[in-house]
Design an enzyme around this catalytic site. Sequence first.
Site, PDB file in Angstrom:
ATOM      1  N   GLY A   1       0.880  -1.117   0.057  1.00  0.00           N
ATOM      2  CA  GLY A   1       0.223   0.021   0.019  1.00  0.00           C
ATOM      3  C   GLY A   1       0.766   1.321   0.082  1.00  0.00           C
ATOM      4  O   GLY A   1       2.078   1.327  -0.479  1.00  0.00           O
ATOM      5  N   SER A   2       0.386   2.466   0.750  1.00  0.00           N
ATOM      6  CA  SER A   2       1.051   3.396   0.480  1.00  0.00           C
ATOM      7  C   SER A   2       2.359   3.675   1.228  1.00  0.00           C
ATOM      8  O   SER A   2       2.943   4.519   1.023  1.00  0.00           O
ATOM      9  CB  SER A   2       0.187   4.541   1.244  1.00  0.00           C
ATOM     10  OG  SER A   2      -1.056   4.615   0.761  1.00  0.00           O
ATOM     11  N   THR A   3       2.761   2.574   2.289  1.00  0.00           N
ATOM     12  CA  THR A   3       4.185   2.773   2.581  1.00  0.00           C
ATOM     13  C   THR A   3       5.224   2.337   1.323  1.00  0.00           C
ATOM     14  O   THR A   3       6.426   2.925   1.479  1.00  0.00           O
ATOM     15  CB  THR A   3       4.328   1.484   3.514  1.00  0.00           C
ATOM     16  OG1 THR A   3       4.053   0.321   2.933  1.00  0.00           O
ATOM     17  CG2 THR A   3       3.535   1.588   4.853  1.00  0.00           C
TER      18      THR A   3
ATOM     19  N   LYS B   1       5.190   4.276  -1.112  1.00  0.00           N
ATOM     20  CA  LYS B   1       5.476   5.443  -1.679  1.00  0.00           C
ATOM     21  C   LYS B   1       6.778   6.038  -1.450  1.00  0.00           C
ATOM     22  O   LYS B   1       7.271   6.881  -2.207  1.00  0.00           O
ATOM     23  CB  LYS B   1       4.385   6.502  -1.213  1.00  0.00           C
ATOM     24  CG  LYS B   1       3.021   6.325  -2.124  1.00  0.00           C
ATOM     25  CD  LYS B   1       1.866   6.994  -1.380  1.00  0.00           C
ATOM     26  CE  LYS B   1       0.384   6.458  -2.037  1.00  0.00           C
ATOM     27  NZ  LYS B   1      -0.601   7.061  -1.047  1.00  0.00           N
TER      28      LYS B   1
END
Lengths: 456, 486
Positions: free
Chosen positions: B215-217, B219
């Site tokens: 997920g966003s980690t 990024k």
Amino acid sequence: MTALTAKVTEPAPPPPPGADAPKRRGVELTLLAGAVLISVLGHLYVGLATTGHLPGPAARYATGLCAAALLAHLAVRLRAPYADPLLLPIAVLLNGLGLVLIQRLDVTTPGHLTAGDQLLWSALGVALFVLVVALLRDHRVLQRYAYLSVAVALVLMLIPVFFPAVNGAHIWIRFAGLSFQPGEFAKILLAVFFAAYLAANRTALALTGRRLFWKLRLLPGRVLGPILAIWLLSVGVLVLERDLGTSLLFFGLFVIMLFTATGRIGWIAIGLLLAALGAYAVGTFEPHVHSRVDDWLNPFASIERGEGPGQLAQSLFAFGAGGLLGAGLGHGQSFLIGFAAKSDFILATAGEELGLVGLAAILLLYGLLVARGFRAGLALRDPFGRLLATGLASIVALQVFVIAGGVTGLIPLTGMAMPFLAQGGSSVVTNWIIVALLVRLSDSARRPRPAKEPAE
Amino acid sequence: MIRYIRWCAYFCALLLIALLVNIARVQVWESAAYGANPANKRPAIERYAEPRGDILVDGRPVTGSRDSGQLLRYERTYANGPLYAPVTGFSSQTYGTSFVERAEDAILSGTDPGLSAFPLWYELARGRPAGGNAATTVRAGMQRAAYAGLAGKRGAVAAVEPATGKILALVSSPSYDPSVLSGTGTKVKEAWTALNADPARPMLNRALRETYPPGSTFKIVTAAAALDAGVVSDVDAPTRTPDPYPLPGTSTLLPNAGTGCEDASMADAVQWSCNTVMAKIGVQVGLRGMVEAARRFGFNGEGLRVPAWVSRSNFDTDMSQDQLALSSIGQFNTKATPLQMAMVAAAVANGGELKYPYLVDRTTQDDGSQVRRGGERSLGRAMNPATAVRLQDLMVKVVENGTGRNAAIPGAVVGGKTGTAQHGVGNAGTPYAWFISWAKAEGAALPQVAVAVVVEDASADRGDISGNGAAAPIARAVMEAALATG
């Protein structure tokens, strides 16, 4: 028929002082010291390796062994001074090693200690050895008792039929907590009988009889009949009792002694052929034997069936684990073999803990014992003595081959005791008597001839 | 007759030779085959004849040995089994070994040649050196904090020391007690069956062996790739990104969870976790650039050994532009182990250099003398040092004033990144809550700890599930424990 009571000549007069024949009693004493030392060290080592401290009764054990060896040596020194100096030390060493192995296996079966019993039986064996060497001044006396021997042998072999079977075989007599295998004694008596009978009749056996073809001559039934009958009777009884090991031994003994007496190799071939047929029949129809043959052909079948390793497989595992040098006394796991580890399978412990080197040494000791027996036979001048020595040496050789070959997967397994090594009172006692007779025979063989040669 | 006696003697000699040849066959030729037969119990008996060496945490054993009095004599015991199971694994007489028990088996069981200065002595004396010990890098306080933080929820925590790669905590939840598998018999078999049949999969080491969409980690990886490639040179410069962002080549619109992401700068995009901006940046970096960046962080690798093997984390190497956009925000086929995401945080914290993570600090003999030291190794440079410094700032902002405020620790500098990963068919599954972070005590030169937390099934309302709500407090507890113990 011929008389079995050949005239017993008086014992040869002692050689004049400074006679050339060496007695070698000093050699025997030195070898005995070595044998006792090896056994005592083995005893101590087993204690150290399995419990971490020296065994408590070590001093008593050592003293007992020394006393027994000395006593036996004295008997030989006084009564059979010309005896082969190797026979007694080999017997002491093998018996000592057997005690060490049994003591070692006792550690893994704390509820079933047998080393003490074995020690007692060994003491009895040595006592009988001393008795035989002391009392039997000339082996030719035995010739007189040939028919008595065979009668006693048959009775001994028949008795266990009336006792309950143990592990599927009617070969034990049990009373007062002791179990006893009379068949063990019967083999000496039978050897004496065969030797006496064949010695008395060997001319007739060797030279008479109708010629069949080539060199094959029909042995004269009149002469062959009685001995064949007795042999068949004893083997028959053993088969009934399901003591296949001993019946195999008796068969081999008979064939070897017949061959030695007559030199008729054709008959031996026919005998072996018949035996092979018989063995095939028994192996096919007797489930007990059949399963052993199956085991021999494929020792790991039970593993593939998911039933875990059988006795033979465990035995092979033990030998394999020993490798070249062995795990060291007390460091093996041959107890995995189960209930017969101390008796039929004692060699597996030797193989696992002493390795190929130790096992080969033990087998060579037996080889030496047998060779010395044959040597006595070769040097003896009377046919009875020759045949008896050959027979007794063959008994040891056949036993060793049948049991050692069985537990190492060379031949199908037949229950039999490894001479001196295996746990079992009757076996130890019997083998001590065999060695006593061999000592007596070798003494006669090596004794300097009196000036006037007695006629053979 | 003499001649025939000789023949008999030769015959007996032949029998003896046959016996000797046969025992040589059995004891030398077939020996190895017999030893390898699975029905031969000897190797097992020997293996368990002595107490097994211990696995140490903070210098104290978390394992033990018990004399069972059985054929296989010594059985394994575990103090605090469920807590340390992801580290120790099990040592079972029935089912073998796993994790450190497996990786260091030679030391623990006493067969490692390094345990004896004179291996030949044991060869001659037919003995074996006592089992050695394996000292782990795990810190009890952090391990307990992580385990307590998960509180039985499905999930995992991995914490590493950025400068060295030491794994400081490794927790998987729900866990199990490995001591139920130690011995033999029906009880052990039943326990094994039950553990394997348990839908919660307690024996799965989620920290090392389970891969989740990050997920966003993820990024952070995308941002590092953009900065290194020069796609973004000023993190505070606004990007021209629509909200929602149409995935390239498709008519699908990618939304954001929050508002204010239109034309946001990369700094804001990290701080507020803007899908649109980071997806667009990933596309701008391009497939090759993104694959390369992910590889430098440890994705698509040969598989780590810490020394237990770690599942491979994945970033697809052949994708269309829209797939690349999704992958850049940790969706599509991007999958990472918690340890991998802890390594991402650690690389940022360590100035861009990625250390090889390891779990066994040193192995010792029975008496404590050292056999081997678990060495620090570099896995290479994940990003330029300048990039790392800028990313550290961005991550600090996430915690100070962004989506990860639950991780803030007074008196310490904490950088973090939240994540909420969609998964399941049509994203129907409860999203995974992620949090990756690092922490530095005030005045310390380097961050002491980097943590990744994933919570699979936070039993809160679906709307509340976020890295900040479910995962960040656990990460904070672990970091606090790290800072407290030094």
